[in-house]
Design a protein around this motif. Structure first.
Motif, mmCIF file in Angstrom:
data_model
loop_
_atom_site.group_PDB
_atom_site.id
_atom_site.type_symbol
_atom_site.label_atom_id
_atom_site.label_comp_id
_atom_site.label_asym_id
_atom_site.label_seq_id
_atom_site.Cartn_x
_atom_site.Cartn_y
_atom_site.Cartn_z
ATOM 1 N N LEU A 1 0.830 -1.205 0.000
ATOM 2 C CA LEU A 1 0.000 0.000 0.000
ATOM 3 C C LEU A 1 0.864 1.255 0.000
ATOM 4 N N LEU A 2 1.935 1.246 0.777
ATOM 5 C CA LEU A 2 2.828 2.406 0.834
ATOM 6 C C LEU A 2 3.523 2.651 -0.502
ATOM 7 N N GLY A 3 3.717 1.611 -1.274
ATOM 8 C CA GLY A 3 4.352 1.756 -2.582
ATOM 9 C C GLY A 3 3.412 2.246 -3.659
ATOM 10 N N GLY A 4 2.126 2.382 -3.319
ATOM 11 C CA GLY A 4 1.130 2.739 -4.321
ATOM 12 C C GLY A 4 0.789 4.209 -4.410
ATOM 13 N N GLY A 5 1.469 5.065 -3.677
ATOM 14 C CA GLY A 5 1.197 6.499 -3.755
ATOM 15 C C GLY A 5 0.290 6.977 -2.646
ATOM 16 N N ALA A 6 -0.308 8.160 -2.873
ATOM 17 C CA ALA A 6 -1.130 8.817 -1.851
ATOM 18 C C ALA A 6 -2.348 7.976 -1.497
ATOM 19 N N LEU A 7 -2.782 8.128 -0.268
ATOM 20 C CA LEU A 7 -3.904 7.385 0.288
ATOM 21 C C LEU A 7 -4.850 8.395 0.922
ATOM 22 N N ALA A 8 -6.133 8.178 0.816
ATOM 23 C CA ALA A 8 -7.092 9.069 1.473
ATOM 24 C C ALA A 8 -6.900 8.981 2.983
ATOM 25 N N CYS A 9 -6.868 10.132 3.633
ATOM 26 C CA CYS A 9 -6.586 10.160 5.081
ATOM 27 C C CYS A 9 -7.621 9.412 5.898
ATOM 28 N N ASP A 10 -8.893 9.498 5.527
ATOM 29 C CA ASP A 10 -9.903 8.782 6.304
ATOM 30 C C ASP A 10 -9.683 7.276 6.222
ATOM 31 N N VAL A 11 -9.231 6.791 5.087
ATOM 32 C CA VAL A 11 -8.934 5.370 4.917
ATOM 33 C C VAL A 11 -7.717 4.994 5.772
ATOM 34 N N ALA A 12 -6.677 5.807 5.715
ATOM 35 C CA ALA A 12 -5.466 5.527 6.505
ATOM 36 C C ALA A 12 -5.780 5.500 7.994
ATOM 37 N N VAL A 13 -6.578 6.449 8.465
ATOM 38 C CA VAL A 13 -6.927 6.500 9.887
ATOM 39 C C VAL A 13 -7.719 5.250 10.284
ATOM 40 N N GLU A 14 -8.649 4.821 9.453
ATOM 41 C CA GLU A 14 -9.421 3.604 9.759
ATOM 42 C C GLU A 14 -8.509 2.387 9.843
ATOM 43 N N TYR A 15 -7.573 2.279 8.902
ATOM 44 C CA TYR A 15 -6.633 1.156 8.950
ATOM 45 C C TYR A 15 -5.780 1.202 10.216
ATOM 46 N N VAL A 16 -5.295 2.379 10.576
ATOM 47 C CA VAL A 16 -4.459 2.496 11.773
ATOM 48 C C VAL A 16 -5.239 2.074 13.010
ATOM 49 N N LYS A 17 -6.467 2.554 13.143
ATOM 50 C CA LYS A 17 -7.286 2.162 14.305
ATOM 51 C C LYS A 17 -7.479 0.651 14.348
ATOM 52 N N GLU A 18 -7.778 0.060 13.202
ATOM 53 C CA GLU A 18 -8.020 -1.380 13.170
ATOM 54 C C GLU A 18 -6.735 -2.170 13.413
ATOM 55 N N MET A 19 -5.589 -1.679 12.919
ATOM 56 C CA MET A 19 -4.325 -2.376 13.180
ATOM 57 C C MET A 19 -4.058 -2.463 14.674
ATOM 58 N N TRP B 1 -1.593 -7.156 6.820
ATOM 59 C CA TRP B 1 -2.395 -7.184 5.597
ATOM 60 C C TRP B 1 -3.708 -6.451 5.804
ATOM 61 N N LEU B 2 -4.085 -5.678 4.803
ATOM 62 C CA LEU B 2 -5.268 -4.831 4.857
ATOM 63 C C LEU B 2 -6.220 -5.215 3.736
ATOM 64 N N GLU B 3 -7.488 -5.363 4.087
ATOM 65 C CA GLU B 3 -8.497 -5.633 3.064
ATOM 66 C C GLU B 3 -9.242 -4.342 2.750
ATOM 67 N N PRO B 4 -9.369 -4.015 1.476
ATOM 68 C CA PRO B 4 -10.093 -2.790 1.120
ATOM 69 C C PRO B 4 -11.568 -2.897 1.488
ATOM 70 N N VAL B 5 -12.205 -1.792 1.619
ATOM 71 C CA VAL B 5 -13.632 -1.629 1.906
ATOM 72 C C VAL B 5 -13.989 -2.041 3.335
ATOM 73 N N THR B 6 -13.608 -3.251 3.755
ATOM 74 C CA THR B 6 -13.979 -3.730 5.088
ATOM 75 C C THR B 6 -13.021 -3.228 6.169
ATOM 76 N N TYR B 7 -11.849 -2.756 5.776
ATOM 77 C CA TYR B 7 -10.789 -2.330 6.706
ATOM 78 C C TYR B 7 -10.332 -3.476 7.604
ATOM 79 N N ARG B 8 -10.525 -4.688 7.156
ATOM 80 C CA ARG B 8 -10.070 -5.834 7.933
ATOM 81 C C ARG B 8 -8.546 -5.881 7.909
ATOM 82 N N VAL B 9 -7.978 -6.193 9.051
ATOM 83 C CA VAL B 9 -6.530 -6.274 9.210
ATOM 84 C C VAL B 9 -6.187 -7.670 9.702
ATOM 85 N N ARG B 10 -5.145 -8.237 9.119
ATOM 86 C CA ARG B 10 -4.655 -9.536 9.575
ATOM 87 C C ARG B 10 -3.142 -9.481 9.662
#
Length: 168
Positions: free
Chosen positions: A32-50, A73-82
């Motif tokens: 994900l980090l290699g893919g360029g800019a990320l929407a902040c709301d998405v990044a914040v959701e992933y961080v909380k779930e991690m 590992w991050l799943e799009p849409v669901t913000y599932r983290v494994r």
């Protein structure tokens, strides 16, 4: 469910030990980090779930000891983290008990200062430090990182304290 389980029994031969796992859906934080800019709301959701998932792993008595971008590992849409790649994970409080010692090498870029050179000193707070470093990178890749709330930045700074006793 927070950890990618092995897929079948370990494979052993004279020179190698291999544990086969299914590749989880989604992508690693590293990808994900290699893919360029990320929407902040998405990044914040992933961080909380991690951090939620890491907390559940710790409640189960497991210390990962090698948290790095390629094993979250991050799943799009669901913000599932494994989490996966638990080569150096420790179960319980006995310092010598390791789940699996595989060919991976602990990544010093993401390791807490107290475990560099002495993996036996790893604790839940070491994992928190590593995940905070990853989270800081993920949030810095946001399309509007300069608008990140101060509270988020402050929490990550506490998680990155040099002294483990100062970390949440």
């Amino acid at each position: 469910d927070d950890v990618v389980p092995p897929w079948g029994p370990p494979i052993e031969d004279e020179s190698d030990f291999v544990l086969v796992s299914r590749i989880p859906r989604g992508q690693s934080v590293q990808q994900l980090l290699g893919g360029g800019a990320l929407a902040c709301d998405v990044a914040v959701e992933y961080v909380k779930e991690m951090f939620r998932v890491l907390g559940r792993i710790h409640l189960a008595g497991v210390i990962h000891r090698n948290v790095r971008p390629s094993c979250v590992w991050l799943e799009p849409v669901t913000y599932r983290v494994r989490f996966w790649d638990l080569d150096f994970a420790r179960v319980g409080t006995k310092p010598g008990v390791t789940v699996l010692l595989g060919p991976s090498i602990v990544d010093p870029e993401y390791s807490a200062p107290e475990v560099l050179g002495d993996l036996s000193r790893a604790s839940e707070r070491s994992d928190v430090y590593s995940l905070a470093k990853i989270s800081r990178e993920l949030l810095a890749a946001c399309d509007q990182a300069d608008l990140m709330p101060d509270s988020v930045v402050e929490v990550l700074e506490r998680c990155l304290a040099e002294d483990p006793a100062d970390r949440p």
